[in-house]
Design an enzyme around this catalytic site. Structure first.
Site, PDB file in Angstrom:
ATOM      1  N   HIS A   7      -8.078   1.095  -1.480  1.00 29.50           N
ATOM      2  CA  HIS A   7      -7.916   0.133  -2.569  1.00 29.50           C
ATOM      3  C   HIS A   7      -9.254  -0.421  -3.055  1.00 29.50           C
ATOM      4  CE1 HIS A   7      -3.705   0.556  -1.738  1.00 29.50           C
ATOM      5  NE2 HIS A   7      -3.916   0.214  -0.493  1.00 29.50           N
TER       6      HIS A   7
ATOM      7  N   SER B 101       0.843  -1.195   0.000  1.00 28.33           N
ATOM      8  CA  SER B 101       0.000   0.000   0.000  1.00 28.33           C
ATOM      9  C   SER B 101       0.883   1.252   0.000  1.00 28.33           C
ATOM     10  CB  SER B 101      -0.960  -0.031   1.191  1.00 28.33           C
ATOM     11  OG  SER B 101      -1.925   0.987   1.103  1.00 28.33           O
TER      12      SER B 101
END
Length: 318
Positions: free
Chosen positions: A194, A90
């Site tokens: 996401h 991430s």
């Protein structure tokens, strides 16, 4: 071969930056970055409580700054070829991009500040979050999440999938776990990262990267979009932009590590999460999580050992 990895949101704990300030030059670098992005990194890394550093706009720059301070200390005198690949989970991808030479440290800090603010703004539209789903068959878990309207936002391998969606959808998951799952655990993040909920942040980042310089990676850069090794710097930057609304495929990153022949993995500060996954998914690979500067010497020794093994050639006369 050694891979250097950087963790994402959820790895932070109150005060985790405190011991790293004792490193020569660390406080100065953090002060410069703080002034450049308008955020007191030292305060948030040493004095803020858990709720304050749960704020997306705060924790993302904080994690990247900590990772860069850690990496600079680790690699300052590292032998050539000590690191064979870099990757990040991430927001950790921005740390990896800077360590891998795609972005400058200052460029990474400017971009992560924009990223954190944009994602926090997108998350404020609807009450959303993320929950770790531990155990169970991946296909069964994914199908169950989709039935509840949730997105498998992080497919981490080693029996861990992170679901993301609205508060109502996550509440439904808590009361209706997929078959074979041993635990569901809410994560300390403030949004459904996401996923489609982050689409507004993509548009902001598209504008933000237009003036960002990008060099081709100096070491293998493994993208968490699909586990692929990316060799073009501009492609890395575009992947960083669209990553905020695409699932993290850390499972595919670990498959790539295996294919590359990785024998050791070091996780930058605040380490622990990714080494835990690697221990389960990559048996035989040596792992080290950097939590405090006291562990730097052990990490440097590991880097030196791996570099020596990389250049050592077998004697063909035997």
């Amino acid at each position: 071969m050694l891979v250097l990895v950087a963790p994402g949101q959820g790895a932070q704990t109150p005060g985790f930056l405190t011991p790293w300030l004792e490193l020569p030059g660390a406080a100065d670098r953090l002060g410069e970055w703080s002034a450049a992005i308008g955020l007191d990194l030292v305060h948030y890394g040493t004095e803020a409580d858990a709720e304050q550093i749960r704020d997306t706009a705060v924790v993302q720059p904080l994690l990247v700054a900590a990772g860069l301070v850690c990496a600079q200390a680790l690699l300052a005198d590292a032998p050539e070829g000590a690191v064979g690949a870099v990757a990040g989970h991430s927001v950790g991808e921005l740390t990896a991009a800077a360590v891998g030479g795609v972005l400058t440290p200052g460029g990474a800090m400017t971009l992560v500040r924009r990223r954190g603010l944009a994602m926090a703004e997108a998350a404020a539209v609807t009450e959303t979050g993320m929950t770790a789903v531990l155990g169970g068959d991946p296909e069964t878990v994914t199908a169950h999440l989709e039935k509840l309207g949730l997105t498998p936002a992080n497919i981490n391998g080693a029996g861990q999938i992170v679901a993301a969606g609205t508060a109502e959808q996550l509440a439904a998951l808590a009361g209706d776990k997929p078959e074979g799952v041993r635990m569901v655990r809410p994560l300390a993040v403030a949004g459904a990262f996401h996923t489609r909920h982050m689409a507004p942040a993509v548009a902001v980042l598209e504008e933000a990267v237009k003036g960002v310089g990008a060099d081709d990676p100096k070491v293998r850069y493994v993208s968490n979009r699909d586990g692929r090794v990316v060799t073009d710097g501009r492609e890395v930057v575009q992947r960083l932009v669209h990553q905020v609304s695409n699932p993290v495929r850390w499972d595919l990153c670990m498959e790539t590590f295996r294919e590359l022949g990785v024998t050791a993995l070091v996780e930058l500060c605040p380490g622990g999460t990714l080494t835990g996954l690697a221990r389960r998914a990559l048996p035989g690979v040596r792992t080290l999580a950097l939590k405090t500067p006291d562990q730097l010497d052990a990490a440097r020794e590991l880097l030196a050992e791996q570099a020596a093994a990389t250049v050592r050639q077998p004697d063909s006369s035997r």
